[in-house]
Scaffold this active site. Structure first.
Site, PDB file in Angstrom:
ATOM      1  N   HIS A  26       0.950  -1.288  -0.407  1.00  0.00           N
ATOM      2  CA  HIS A  26       0.167   0.208   0.461  1.00  0.00           C
ATOM      3  C   HIS A  26       0.716   1.290   0.273  1.00  0.00           C
ATOM      4  CE1 HIS A  26      -4.187   2.410   1.077  1.00  0.00           C
ATOM      5  NE2 HIS A  26      -2.338   2.707   1.274  1.00  0.00           N
ATOM      6  N   HIS A  28       1.665   5.861  -1.485  1.00  0.00           N
ATOM      7  CA  HIS A  28       1.289   6.634  -2.826  1.00  0.00           C
ATOM      8  C   HIS A  28       2.494   7.250  -3.413  1.00  0.00           C
ATOM      9  CE1 HIS A  28      -3.236   6.515  -0.649  1.00  0.00           C
ATOM     10  NE2 HIS A  28      -2.210   5.788   0.124  1.00  0.00           N
ATOM     11  N   LYS A 112      -9.317   0.141  -6.081  1.00  0.00           N
ATOM     12  CA  LYS A 112      -8.853   0.832  -4.601  1.00  0.00           C
ATOM     13  C   LYS A 112     -10.878   1.349  -4.571  1.00  0.00           C
ATOM     14  CE  LYS A 112      -7.822   2.170  -1.072  1.00  0.00           C
ATOM     15  NZ  LYS A 112      -7.053   3.034  -0.219  1.00  0.00           N
ATOM     16  N   HIS A 149     -10.286   1.524   1.685  1.00  0.00           N
ATOM     17  CA  HIS A 149     -10.307   2.365   2.927  1.00  0.00           C
ATOM     18  C   HIS A 149     -11.640   2.543   3.954  1.00  0.00           C
ATOM     19  CE1 HIS A 149      -8.736   6.193   4.747  1.00  0.00           C
ATOM     20  NE2 HIS A 149      -9.755   6.268   4.935  1.00  0.00           N
ATOM     21  N   HIS A 187      -4.737  -0.743   6.147  1.00  0.00           N
ATOM     22  CA  HIS A 187      -4.269   0.321   7.078  1.00  0.00           C
ATOM     23  C   HIS A 187      -5.050  -0.141   8.232  1.00  0.00           C
ATOM     24  CE1 HIS A 187      -6.976   2.899   4.659  1.00  0.00           C
ATOM     25  NE2 HIS A 187      -5.968   3.500   4.037  1.00  0.00           N
ATOM     26  N   ASP A 260       1.016   2.556   3.654  1.00  0.00           N
ATOM     27  CA  ASP A 260       1.049   4.126   3.474  1.00  0.00           C
ATOM     28  C   ASP A 260       1.582   5.093   3.090  1.00  0.00           C
ATOM     29  OD1 ASP A 260      -1.759   5.263   2.540  1.00  0.00           O
ATOM     30  OD2 ASP A 260      -2.293   5.438   4.820  1.00  0.00           O
TER      31      ASP A 260
HETATM   32  O1  DOR Z   1      -3.473   9.722   5.823  1.00  0.00           O
HETATM   33  C1  DOR Z   1      -3.768   8.678   4.936  1.00  0.00           C
HETATM   34  N1  DOR Z   1      -3.316   9.764   3.102  1.00  0.00           N
HETATM   35  N2  DOR Z   1      -4.463   8.321   4.192  1.00  0.00           N
HETATM   36  C2  DOR Z   1      -5.623   7.615   3.335  1.00  0.00           C
HETATM   37  O2  DOR Z   1      -5.998   7.617   2.935  1.00  0.00           O
HETATM   38  C3  DOR Z   1      -4.837   8.872   1.796  1.00  0.00           C
HETATM   39  C4  DOR Z   1      -3.781   9.112   1.746  1.00  0.00           C
HETATM   40  C5  DOR Z   1      -2.969  10.041   1.132  1.00  0.00           C
HETATM   41  O3  DOR Z   1      -3.065   9.812   0.084  1.00  0.00           O
HETATM   42  O4  DOR Z   1      -2.421  11.896   1.186  1.00  0.00           O
HETATM   43 ZN    ZN Z   2      -2.771   4.834   1.246  1.00  0.00          ZN
END
Ligand code: DOR
Ligand code: ZN
Length: 361
Positions: A26, A28, A112, A149, A187, A260
């Site tokens: 997971h 970003h 997702k 989520h 998460h 995450d």
């Molecule tokens: O804290 C988070 N940031 N939770 C999420 O689900 C998305 C993520 C983000 O993309 O910044």
């Molecule tokens: Zn995330």
């Protein structure tokens, strides 16, 4: 240790820890300069990562996912190997044919589900999951995992209860109505989530972040408001952190590593309305080693970090290895987030495990 490991023997005294190379299930990565800045942190540690699709606009089609994948590969510094595993962002207009295309693509590995408005760039998410029934049927049929989520967005529900309420209101029904749908509750942050997943069949799993293993909600308020400890789902009470640590370190294949890691520029976090997201890619496996050692369970790190996720996704376990060494080092106060500063998790603090790599600080 449990016998499956590649090189770890004595939890208390070893100064090196060798694991099959881990994967991040997971992550970003964002896009453009920010992506180019954060990607090497992940690629140094992980062979593969499930890449979240919450770009602006979101990655909703296989074609967009293919183009995003290529941008990631193009941004990878020469000599680094890394495989981005792409995901599609579920909307109420996603067509079942897109699921067939995803399965045939070879590079889209999951879909997702963001409840609309639940977090960063979730405004195009799903308001009513019943509208996605044909898509979920297609996913169940083809074995494509649904990554969730897992928080309700109902403003009447306390922010600390949103995950537990999601399980009661939605996840229980989803597991009943789609008994063969592969699902990952992403998460997880609560004892309730850990228990729900542990009691589920093996095609229902969960990822756990380093921040939810290392911190409880007090960390948001130590001596003042700490925006760099704000993520969603938000950190919870100590009893929940302990339950997550037990789940992660207990050897149960339902649970696997998913950082995450979610970079936001310093300015976007230190604001009157700060963004949710914690950046941990700069020391991700080191954080997990710290947490597992605290629990006296370093011997189970490899299964959590390198085996369970690959097995869940039906992908081969990595054959190369990663070695950590016991060495105290200090996390930078600030990192480059593509021309703007970003604040990494544990900024300015020391860690006791380091990558065994001459170029590591
Ligand atoms: O804290 C988070 N940031 N939770 C999420 O689900 C998305 C993520 C983000 O993309 O910044
Ligand atoms: Zn995330």
């Amino acid at each position: 240790m449990s016998g499956s490991g590649t090189g770890y023997t004595s939890p208390m005294h070893e100064s090196r820890l060798t694991l099959a190379r881990p994967d991040d299930w997971h992550l970003h990565l964002r896009d453009d300069a920010l992506m180019a800045a954060v990607l090497p942190h992940t690629a140094r540690r992980f062979a593969r990562a499930i890449v979240m699709p919450n770009l602006k606009p979101p990655v909703t089609t296989v074609e967009q996912a293919g183009a995003y994948r290529q941008r990631i590969l193009d941004a990878l510094p020469g000599g680094m190997r890394f495989e981005p595993l792409m995901t599609l962002y579920l909307t109420e207009s996603t067509h079942p044919d897109e699921i067939a295309r995803a399965c045939d693509s070879g590079f889209v590995h999951a879909v997702k589900y963001y409840p609309a408005g639940a977090t960063t760039n979730a405004d195009s998410g799903v308001r009513d999951l019943r509208r996605c029934h044909p898509v979920l049927e297609a996913m169940q049929e083809r074995g494509l995992p649904l990554l969730m989520h897992g928080e309700v967005t109902d403003p009447g529900v306390d922010v600390f209860d949103r995950e537990a309420v999601f399980i009661d209101r939605h996840l229980t029904a989803l597991r009943r109505d789609y008994p063969a749908l592969r699902m990952v509750l992403e998460h997880i942050t609560t004892r309730e989530a850990a228990q729900f997943i542990a009691e589920s069949p093996s095609h229902v799993g969960a990822t756990i972040t380093p921040q939810h293993l290392l911190m409880n909600r007090n960390a948001i308020f130590i001596g003042g408001l700490r925006p760099h400890h704000y993520c969603l789902p938000v950190l919870k009470r100590e009893v929940h952190r302990k339950a997550l640590l037990a789940a992660a370190t207990g050897g149960d294949p339902h649970f696997f590593l998913g950082t995450d890691s979610a970079p936001h520029p310093r300015q976007a976090k230190e604001s009157a309305c700060g963004c949710a997201g914690i950046f941990s890619a700069h020391a991700a496996i080191e954080f997990y080693a710290e947490a597992f050692e605290q629990a006296g369970a370093l011997g189970h790190l490899e299964a959590f970090a390198s085996h369970h996720g690959a097995d869940f996704y039906g992908l081969p376990r990595n054959r190369d290895t990663l070695t950590l060494k016991r060495k105290t080092w200090t996390v930078a106060n600030e990192l480059d987030f593509g021309g703007v500063p970003g604040v990494p998790l544990h900024a300015g603090k020391s860690l006791t495990w380091a990558l065994d790599d001459a170029t590591h600080p």
